[in-house]
Design a protein around this motif. Sequence first.
Motif, mmCIF file in Angstrom:
data_model
loop_
_atom_site.group_PDB
_atom_site.id
_atom_site.type_symbol
_atom_site.label_atom_id
_atom_site.label_comp_id
_atom_site.label_asym_id
_atom_site.label_seq_id
_atom_site.Cartn_x
_atom_site.Cartn_y
_atom_site.Cartn_z
ATOM 1 N N THR A 47 7.011 19.786 0.516
ATOM 2 C CA THR A 47 7.927 18.778 -0.013
ATOM 3 C C THR A 47 7.552 17.423 0.569
ATOM 4 O O THR A 47 7.293 17.314 1.763
ATOM 5 C CB THR A 47 9.386 19.106 0.379
ATOM 6 O OG1 THR A 47 9.706 20.408 -0.106
ATOM 7 C CG2 THR A 47 10.351 18.090 -0.202
ATOM 8 N N ALA A 69 13.896 13.822 0.724
ATOM 9 C CA ALA A 69 12.966 14.563 -0.130
ATOM 10 C C ALA A 69 12.709 13.746 -1.389
ATOM 11 O O ALA A 69 13.633 13.210 -2.000
ATOM 12 C CB ALA A 69 13.541 15.923 -0.477
ATOM 13 N N GLN A 70 11.462 13.634 -1.770
ATOM 14 C CA GLN A 70 11.054 12.877 -2.950
ATOM 15 C C GLN A 70 10.635 13.865 -4.029
ATOM 16 O O GLN A 70 9.826 14.748 -3.769
ATOM 17 C CB GLN A 70 9.866 11.986 -2.591
ATOM 18 C CG GLN A 70 9.209 11.287 -3.748
ATOM 19 C CD GLN A 70 9.998 10.067 -4.172
ATOM 20 O OE1 GLN A 70 10.456 9.318 -3.334
ATOM 21 N NE2 GLN A 70 10.139 9.864 -5.445
ATOM 22 N N GLU A 71 11.191 13.725 -5.220
ATOM 23 C CA GLU A 71 10.764 14.582 -6.310
ATOM 24 C C GLU A 71 9.366 14.165 -6.738
ATOM 25 O O GLU A 71 9.093 12.979 -6.918
ATOM 26 C CB GLU A 71 11.717 14.441 -7.490
ATOM 27 C CG GLU A 71 12.234 15.768 -7.967
ATOM 28 C CD GLU A 71 13.176 15.623 -9.124
ATOM 29 O OE1 GLU A 71 12.712 15.737 -10.260
ATOM 30 O OE2 GLU A 71 14.365 15.392 -8.861
ATOM 31 N N TYR A 86 8.480 13.843 1.847
ATOM 32 C CA TYR A 86 9.621 13.106 2.386
ATOM 33 C C TYR A 86 9.213 11.657 2.570
ATOM 34 O O TYR A 86 8.126 11.370 3.060
ATOM 35 C CB TYR A 86 10.070 13.702 3.724
ATOM 36 C CG TYR A 86 10.830 14.992 3.553
ATOM 37 C CD1 TYR A 86 12.212 14.984 3.431
ATOM 38 C CD2 TYR A 86 10.163 16.197 3.471
ATOM 39 C CE1 TYR A 86 12.917 16.158 3.254
ATOM 40 C CE2 TYR A 86 10.865 17.386 3.291
ATOM 41 C CZ TYR A 86 12.231 17.361 3.177
ATOM 42 O OH TYR A 86 12.930 18.521 2.998
ATOM 43 N N GLY A 91 15.993 18.659 0.120
ATOM 44 C CA GLY A 91 14.862 19.569 0.197
ATOM 45 C C GLY A 91 15.094 20.684 1.201
ATOM 46 O O GLY A 91 16.183 20.847 1.754
ATOM 47 N N THR A 127 6.389 14.628 -9.602
ATOM 48 C CA THR A 127 6.199 15.103 -10.971
ATOM 49 C C THR A 127 4.775 15.564 -11.233
ATOM 50 O O THR A 127 4.507 16.190 -12.230
ATOM 51 C CB THR A 127 6.576 14.000 -11.974
ATOM 52 O OG1 THR A 127 5.809 12.841 -11.680
ATOM 53 C CG2 THR A 127 8.054 13.670 -11.870
#
Length: 65
Positions: free
Chosen positions: A36, A53-55, A38, A8, A57
Motif C-alpha cells: 500500500t 493510504a493512497q489509492e 502511503y 489501509g 489506479t
Amino acid sequence: MIVRFAGGPLAGLVWPMEPGAYPGGWYRHESADRWTLYRLVADNGRGTVLVEAQEVTAPARQHRG
C-alpha cells in the motif's frame, strides 16, 4: 520521528523511524497480500507525521528495499 498511519492495512499503527524528512512510501502489513502506498498528509513540526493510504489506479512496481 514518529509516523502515524491512517487508512489501509496499517491504519492505527505508530512506527518510530529515522529522523528527517518523510517522503512517503510503499508498505505491506505482514498479514496483507499486497503493498500500500502511503503519502504524507500532515507534519506537526515536532517529530510526528501523519501518513494516509493512497489509492493507486495503476499497477505498482515491485518493492526493492
